[in-house]
Design an enzyme around this catalytic site. Structure first.
Site, PDB file in Angstrom:
ATOM      1  N   HIS A  99       0.830  -1.213   0.000  1.00  0.00           N
ATOM      2  CA  HIS A  99       0.000   0.000   0.000  1.00  0.00           C
ATOM      3  C   HIS A  99       0.861   1.259   0.000  1.00  0.00           C
ATOM      4  O   HIS A  99       1.986   1.281   0.512  1.00  0.00           O
ATOM      5  CB  HIS A  99      -0.988  -0.004   1.167  1.00  0.00           C
ATOM      6  N   ASP A 101      -0.067   4.311   1.251  1.00  0.00           N
ATOM      7  CA  ASP A 101      -0.372   5.276   2.302  1.00  0.00           C
ATOM      8  C   ASP A 101       0.318   4.829   3.575  1.00  0.00           C
ATOM      9  O   ASP A 101       0.748   3.681   3.697  1.00  0.00           O
ATOM     10  CB  ASP A 101      -1.887   5.402   2.511  1.00  0.00           C
ATOM     11  N   ASP A 131       6.572  -0.452   6.829  1.00  0.00           N
ATOM     12  CA  ASP A 131       5.145  -0.576   6.470  1.00  0.00           C
ATOM     13  C   ASP A 131       4.701   0.685   5.719  1.00  0.00           C
ATOM     14  O   ASP A 131       4.443   1.706   6.354  1.00  0.00           O
ATOM     15  CB  ASP A 131       4.302  -0.777   7.720  1.00  0.00           C
ATOM     16  N   GLU A 165      -5.061   1.769   2.540  1.00  0.00           N
ATOM     17  CA  GLU A 165      -5.065   0.575   3.382  1.00  0.00           C
ATOM     18  C   GLU A 165      -5.107   0.917   4.868  1.00  0.00           C
ATOM     19  O   GLU A 165      -5.652   0.155   5.672  1.00  0.00           O
ATOM     20  CB  GLU A 165      -3.819  -0.265   3.077  1.00  0.00           C
ATOM     21  N   GLU A 166      -4.536   2.057   5.252  1.00  0.00           N
ATOM     22  CA  GLU A 166      -4.343   2.358   6.673  1.00  0.00           C
ATOM     23  C   GLU A 166      -5.588   2.887   7.384  1.00  0.00           C
ATOM     24  O   GLU A 166      -5.616   2.923   8.605  1.00  0.00           O
ATOM     25  CB  GLU A 166      -3.199   3.372   6.847  1.00  0.00           C
ATOM     26  N   HIS A 410       4.706   0.627  12.441  1.00  0.00           N
ATOM     27  CA  HIS A 410       3.843   1.723  12.910  1.00  0.00           C
ATOM     28  C   HIS A 410       4.466   2.504  14.072  1.00  0.00           C
ATOM     29  O   HIS A 410       3.772   3.277  14.736  1.00  0.00           O
ATOM     30  CB  HIS A 410       2.465   1.212  13.350  1.00  0.00           C
TER      31      HIS A 410
END
Length: 729
Positions: A99, A101, A131, A165-166, A410
């Site tokens: 992804h 984003d 990520d 996605e986030e 994250h």
């Protein structure tokens, strides 16, 4: 093309090109933060960099084979589907989940600028390196390298770079919209690898998430007159305690959590507390407790939400029964007719996923990981990955993995390791075909074995199961050739193929299990990735495969043997015909299930089946490998010709029957024995009875046809397996 040839052609990851692309992408990460309504990502900033890298190798420019589709459902928020065509229609391998984003980052909390790539030794630092922008750059480099080398692959390779996605507050932007539009339908034809986890290992389970808010209403009053107030904080704490007690009773640790390796069971807990404010001498009249449920995928999200609402409704109706705190704490003011109350609301929930551990994709990923990283240790987390459950429910074979670091996922000061990206890049991806080859090759090999060998097997079973003749009477069959003549005279050529339906129906499963378990045992036994196995290790792998396949072989053989033997056991009706008990494979299964103890009846003879398959396959695979290594003059047997493979396969099959034939005789007589009036009490009784009445010779009835079958049938099986596996690249 073989895996080793693919790896050689692709080479290692081009570090300079990878880092250059990642630098550009991380430089956009400030504009990729996804936290609506304040921060809405602009994924097309990443798309443009990926297109700059891949478009020169596309059909659009005429510079290469890549087919590129930039799909946008919201301005500035595109998805990118990149396809490298294979040579065989319908064969496909896909990488999805990269992804474009990221989660938010506060530069004031970081030790370095999160929105630009910095390098410290092996560390690539910045928001999205782990990520998931690192994965975007990695898969982009893969597709670029494929296009540069123009490898001829049987499978089409598809990469899907996705938006949004986030955060799911805005829908219809990313993969959900692509699925709805049918743009990913063809990916159902092969394993779909969701590249968005960490630590280079398969992530086989994720948790569902239910965000909740519990609003508590009481009555505000002066803290010096507590008896005139309903303390919303106390009510909230006691209510939450009761809700949690009920939740953990109704949703306890699930047995499958251990199978999947979840670190924690399902949890329900508060994470935030808020109230309107006021003086320290005021008892608050309202507050809101917020939190989430993290749910393992073995429980249904909607069921949990319904239960939580039931808990709250019960507490509201029985609020006087709730525990209080101190002599004047209360939740009902009878004089004023005021009751405290709870209101439960939910934000958007998502379901977790338990990947299919029996699927082709899972075995492919495990073998690729083991051979590339050196070990495989699948894991599960109650962290949530959006969208993949929906893909699984839509019929995709979804498996997940990722090559960043869970420790920085994250997190502030996020980084990945360049060495990790280099280690797993191209090699891992193209080892993902190996288990698929075992499945397909085993199936073809099994079919070849069955077609060549079944007539011999029919004669073997007829000889094994014919009743012992009365004193002075000749046996029904004087020998193998007499059994052939009588069978052809009474039943025609089709009689030699009686009972073939059951093994034919299960040949794919039988040989897929046999060769795939053997392949997985090989991977487990290797001293290091890619190391050849010793003959002893092949014996162990064969024994493990034999154990696994016994549970499929037993019911299949029971059905086959009863159909093959029924003419030998049939009773003459006196009218020139014989009474046939079974009409076909399904009729055997129905009668056994109905009259012989249900499913247990189909596993009659399991003990001698295990006693045949475990040592038999240990001997067969050990002899096969020993002969190949002898003929090759070493452990590298890849250059052996078909003649050598035929000899090794035929002699390996002969070693199977030579080592276990008496147990096969016992298995056959046990499986065709009459259920209501059994002749034998069990395997050992059958063994002793045959030995007592017929001698050692009785334990080798039908040995000639068995050996005559084993050499050509197993030669065909192993040759078909090796040739098919080689042809699959």
């Amino acid at each position: 093309m073989t895996t080793s040839n693919v790896k050689q052609a692709l080479g290692d990851l081009n570090k300079e090109s990878f880092v250059s692309l990642l630098t550009k992408i991380i430089g956009e990460s400030k504009f990729l933060q996804n936290n609506p309504p304040e921060l809405i990502p602009e994924e097309d900033r990443v798309v443009n960099h990926v297109l700059d890298c891949l478009r020169p190798y596309s059909t659009e420019t005429g510079g290469g084979p890549l087919v590129i589709n930039h799909v946008t459902y919201f301005p500035g928020r595109g998805n990118l589907i990149v396809e490298y065509p294979g040579t065989e229609p319908g064969k496909i391998l896909s990488f999805v989940g990269m992804h474009m984003d990221v989660v938010t980052a506060n530069p004031n909390d970081w030790d370095f600028d999160p929105f630009s790539l910095s390098i410290e030794g092996d560390k690539l630092r910045g928001r999205g390196t782990t990520d998931c922008l690192g994965h975007v750059a990695l898969v982009t480099e893969l597709m670029k390298r494929l296009a540069e080398t123009k490898l001829k692959l049987k499978s089409t390779v598809v990469a899907v770079f996705i938006a949004n996605e986030e955060n799911s507050a805005i829908s219809g932007v990313g993969v959900d919209a692509l699925v709805k539009a049918g743009l990913l339908d063809k990916l159902k034809g092969g394993p779909l690898f969701w590249i968005d986890t960490a630590d280079k290992q398969p992530c086989i389970g994720t948790g569902g998430m239910i965000p909740w808010k519990l609003h508590v209403t009481g009555k505000l009053f002066h803290s010096g007159l507590a008896h005139k107030a309903i303390n919303a904080l106390e009510l909230g704490m006691e209510a939450l305690k009761e809700i949690q007690i009920r939740f953990y009773k109704d949703f306890p640790p699930h047995p499958n959590e251990q199978v999947y390796g979840f670190a924690t069971p399902s949890t329900m807990k508060p994470t935030q507390w808020s109230y309107p404010g006021g003086g320290i001498n005021q008892i608050p009249g309202e507050c809101t407790i917020s939190g989430d449920v993290r749910l393992t995928p073995f429980y249904n999200v909607k069921d949990v939400m319904t239960k939580l609402q039931e808990y709250v409704d019960y507490i509201n109706e029985n609020i006087s029964k709730l525990d209080t705190r101190g002599p004047v704490s209360k939740y009902i003011l009878h004089d004023e007719n005021i009751r405290g109350s709870l209101t439960l609301t939910f934000d958007e929930a998502m379901s977790g996923v338990a990947c299919d551990l029996d699927s082709r994709g899972f075995h492919v990923l495990c073998k690729a990981t083991e051979e590339t990283v050196g070990h495989v240790k699948p894991y599960s987390i109650t962290g949530s990955l959006p969208l993949i459950r929906e893909l699984k429910d839509e019929g995709f074979d979804v498996q997940t993995s990722g090559y960043g670091l869970m420790a920085t996922y994250h997190a502030k000061n996020e980084y990945c390791l360049l060495s990790d990206m280099c280690e797993v890049s191209f090699c891992c991806i193209f080892k993902m075909g190996d288990v698929a080859k075992d499945l397909a090759s085993g199936t073809v090999g099994g079919a070849a074995q069955l077609i060549v060998g079944h007539p011999f097997d029919t004669i073997k079973v007829k000889l094994q199961s014919q009743p012992a003749p009365l004193p002075g009477q000749p046996p029904k069959f004087a020998g193998a050739m007499d059994a052939v003549k009588q069978t052809l005279a009474a039943e025609g050529p089709r009689g030699l193929y009686k009972g073939m339906g059951a093994p034919l129906a299960t040949v794919a499963a039988f040989n897929a299990v046999l060769f795939t378990v053997r392949g997985q045992m090989e991977a487990f036994l290797r001293s290091e990735p890619g190391a050849p196995l010793t003959v002893y290790q092949q014996v162990i792998a064969g024994a493990g495969a034999g154990f696994a396949v016994s549970f499929l072989a037993c019911p299949t053989e029971l059905i086959k043997c009863r159909l093959q033997a029924q003419s030998a056991l049939a009773v003459d009706t006196g009218s020139g015909t014989v009474a046939v008990k079974y009409g076909g494979p399904m009729d055997v299964a129905r009668q056994v299930l109905r009259s012989e103890g249900g499913a247990r009846g189909l596993f009659k003879g399991l003990v001698p089946t295990l006693a045949r398959e475990v040592p038999g396959n240990a001997a067969m695979f050990g002899v096969y490998e020993a002969l190949k290594q002898y003929m090759a003059g070493g452990t590298d047997t890849s250059k052996l010709g078909r003649g050598s493979l035929i000899v090794a396969g035929g002699l390996a099959g002969a070693s199977f029957w030579g080592s276990v034939y008496p147990t096969d005789v016992v298995k056959s007589v046990i499986q065709v024995d009459d259920y209501k009036n059994p002749k034998y009490k069990g395997s050992m009784h059958a063994f002793r009875s045959i030995l007592a009445t017929e001698g050692v010779k009785g334990l080798y009835k039908g040995f000639g046809p068995a050996m005559a079958r084993s050499i050509p049938a197993n030669a065909a099986c192993f040759l078909a397996y090796e040739v098919t596996r080689s042809s699959l690249g």
